[in-house]
Design an enzyme around this catalytic site. Structure first.
Site, PDB file in Angstrom:
ATOM      1  N   LYS A  11       0.831  -1.214   0.000  1.00  0.00           N
ATOM      2  CA  LYS A  11       0.000   0.000   0.000  1.00  0.00           C
ATOM      3  C   LYS A  11       0.866   1.266   0.000  1.00  0.00           C
ATOM      4  CE  LYS A  11      -3.961  -2.256   2.214  1.00  0.00           C
ATOM      5  NZ  LYS A  11      -5.002  -2.146   3.285  1.00  0.00           N
ATOM      6  N   TYR A  51     -12.374  -1.816  -3.851  1.00  0.00           N
ATOM      7  CA  TYR A  51     -12.877  -1.987  -2.481  1.00  0.00           C
ATOM      8  C   TYR A  51     -14.401  -1.879  -2.395  1.00  0.00           C
ATOM      9  CZ  TYR A  51      -8.201  -2.076  -0.390  1.00  0.00           C
ATOM     10  OH  TYR A  51      -6.922  -2.439  -0.012  1.00  0.00           O
ATOM     11  N   PHE A  59     -15.353   3.482   6.941  1.00  0.00           N
ATOM     12  CA  PHE A  59     -13.986   3.842   6.534  1.00  0.00           C
ATOM     13  C   PHE A  59     -13.784   3.859   5.020  1.00  0.00           C
ATOM     14  CE2 PHE A  59     -14.075  -0.742   7.525  1.00  0.00           C
ATOM     15  CZ  PHE A  59     -13.616  -1.287   6.329  1.00  0.00           C
ATOM     16  N   ARG A  87      -2.431 -14.561   4.764  1.00  0.00           N
ATOM     17  CA  ARG A  87      -3.081 -13.817   5.859  1.00  0.00           C
ATOM     18  C   ARG A  87      -2.278 -13.981   7.154  1.00  0.00           C
ATOM     19  NH1 ARG A  87      -7.228 -10.221   4.422  1.00  0.00           N
ATOM     20  NH2 ARG A  87      -7.308 -10.093   6.690  1.00  0.00           N
ATOM     21  N   THR A  93      -5.458  -6.920  10.760  1.00  0.00           N
ATOM     22  CA  THR A  93      -5.707  -5.648  10.067  1.00  0.00           C
ATOM     23  C   THR A  93      -5.092  -4.474  10.837  1.00  0.00           C
ATOM     24  OG1 THR A  93      -7.807  -6.572   9.303  1.00  0.00           O
ATOM     25  CG2 THR A  93      -7.530  -4.183   9.110  1.00  0.00           C
ATOM     26  N   ARG A 104       2.573  -6.640   8.818  1.00  0.00           N
ATOM     27  CA  ARG A 104       1.906  -5.465   9.394  1.00  0.00           C
ATOM     28  C   ARG A 104       2.522  -5.060  10.734  1.00  0.00           C
ATOM     29  NH1 ARG A 104      -4.211  -7.074   7.426  1.00  0.00           N
ATOM     30  NH2 ARG A 104      -4.252  -5.778   5.548  1.00  0.00           N
ATOM     31  N   ASN A 114      -2.045   0.220   6.624  1.00  0.00           N
ATOM     32  CA  ASN A 114      -1.521  -1.026   7.189  1.00  0.00           C
ATOM     33  C   ASN A 114      -0.638  -1.828   6.225  1.00  0.00           C
ATOM     34  OD1 ASN A 114      -3.564  -1.884   5.556  1.00  0.00           O
ATOM     35  ND2 ASN A 114      -4.715  -2.958   7.140  1.00  0.00           N
ATOM     36  N   HIS A 117      -2.176  -5.412   1.455  1.00  0.00           N
ATOM     37  CA  HIS A 117      -3.471  -6.068   1.254  1.00  0.00           C
ATOM     38  C   HIS A 117      -3.218  -7.560   1.073  1.00  0.00           C
ATOM     39  CE1 HIS A 117      -7.447  -6.982  -0.401  1.00  0.00           C
ATOM     40  NE2 HIS A 117      -6.806  -7.720  -1.303  1.00  0.00           N
ATOM     41  N   GLU A 128      -9.390 -10.272  -7.760  1.00  0.00           N
ATOM     42  CA  GLU A 128      -8.454  -9.162  -7.528  1.00  0.00           C
ATOM     43  C   GLU A 128      -7.238  -9.257  -8.453  1.00  0.00           C
ATOM     44  OE1 GLU A 128      -9.820  -8.718  -2.853  1.00  0.00           O
ATOM     45  OE2 GLU A 128      -7.827  -9.494  -3.303  1.00  0.00           O
TER      46      GLU A 128
HETATM   47  N1  UDP Z   1      -9.748  -0.428   7.203  1.00  0.00           N
HETATM   48  C1  UDP Z   1      -9.810   0.778   7.888  1.00  0.00           C
HETATM   49  N2  UDP Z   1     -10.502   0.800   9.088  1.00  0.00           N
HETATM   50  C2  UDP Z   1     -11.113  -0.282   9.605  1.00  0.00           C
HETATM   51  C3  UDP Z   1     -11.044  -1.499   8.899  1.00  0.00           C
HETATM   52  C4  UDP Z   1     -10.359  -1.533   7.702  1.00  0.00           C
HETATM   53  O1  UDP Z   1      -9.269   1.773   7.449  1.00  0.00           O
HETATM   54  O2  UDP Z   1     -11.713  -0.195  10.683  1.00  0.00           O
HETATM   55  C5  UDP Z   1      -9.010  -0.479   5.917  1.00  0.00           C
HETATM   56  C6  UDP Z   1      -7.658  -1.159   6.069  1.00  0.00           C
HETATM   57  O3  UDP Z   1      -6.736  -0.519   5.178  1.00  0.00           O
HETATM   58  C7  UDP Z   1      -7.970  -2.570   5.643  1.00  0.00           C
HETATM   59  C8  UDP Z   1      -8.978  -2.342   4.519  1.00  0.00           C
HETATM   60  O4  UDP Z   1      -9.759  -1.248   4.979  1.00  0.00           O
HETATM   61  O5  UDP Z   1      -6.813  -3.251   5.215  1.00  0.00           O
HETATM   62  C9  UDP Z   1      -9.884  -3.512   4.208  1.00  0.00           C
HETATM   63  O6  UDP Z   1     -10.504  -3.922   5.413  1.00  0.00           O
HETATM   64  P1  UDP Z   1     -10.619  -5.483   5.778  1.00  0.00           P
HETATM   65  O7  UDP Z   1     -11.563  -5.610   6.923  1.00  0.00           O
HETATM   66  O8  UDP Z   1     -10.901  -6.262   4.545  1.00  0.00           O
HETATM   67  O9  UDP Z   1      -9.141  -5.798   6.337  1.00  0.00           O
HETATM   68  P2  UDP Z   1      -7.962  -6.695   5.722  1.00  0.00           P
HETATM   69  O10 UDP Z   1      -8.614  -7.836   4.973  1.00  0.00           O
HETATM   70  O11 UDP Z   1      -7.144  -5.804   4.840  1.00  0.00           O
HETATM   71  O12 UDP Z   1      -7.183  -7.178   6.923  1.00  0.00           O
HETATM   72 MG    MG Z   2     -10.031  -7.798   3.486  1.00  0.00          MG
END
Ligand code: UDP
Ligand code: MG
Length: 139
Positions: A11, A51, A59, A87, A93, A104, A114, A117, A128
């Protein structure tokens, strides 16, 4: 092949901090092979489409703004059990909740910014990866 591929982005926060090389090294050292790789910048519209699944979340606007704010590195990765193992490699996250030695934990600055992705399912890994790469760009 199903279950062997995932999709990632480094990112804008991690790119801006010169961590592309460090993160790609962690990915390779964890046993992932890079099948496709691209350095690019998303428009707001492209980030919004990528997204779209989150469009009702509070968010979403901030996420789209951030993800289009600077260049990113996109990649398709191959390994047995790729989605789940990646993951695990990236961690939670929110970096405050991420395990030691995860990408992360080492490189993310906040729950939004973070660093990386990682796809959450085989189906989304396919969708994707195809958002960024044609068949001619996969090796
Ligand atoms: N995100 C955020 N605030 C939140 C949750 C998610 O800004 O409370 C952002 C963060 O960059 C995250 C992305 O949205 O990576 C996608 O969210 P997801 O829940 O899919 O998390 P990920 O799969 O990336 O762990
Ligand atoms: Mg996700």
């Amino acid at each position: 092949m199903l279950g062997n591929r995932t999709f990632t982005m480094i990112k804008p926060d991690a790119v801006a901090k010169n961590n592309i090389g460090n993160i790609l090294a962690m990915i390779n050292n964890a046993g992932f092979k890079i099948i496709a790789l691209k350095y690019t910048q998303l428009s707001r519209e492209q980030a919004g489409t990528f997204y779209e699944v989150h469009k009702e979340r509070p968010f979403y606007t901030e996420l789209v703004e951030f993800m289009s704010s600077g260049p990113i590195v996109a990649a398709i990765l191959e390994k047995n059990n790729a989605v789940a193992d990646f993951r695990t490699l990236i961690g939670a996250t929110d970096p405050a909740e991420a395990a030691e030695n995860t990408i992360r934990k080492k490189y993310a600055e906040s729950k939004g910014k973070n660093a990386v992705h990682g796809s959450d399912s085989d189906e989304n890994a396919q969708i994707e990866g195809s958002f960024f790469f044609s068949g001619l760009e996969r090796f």
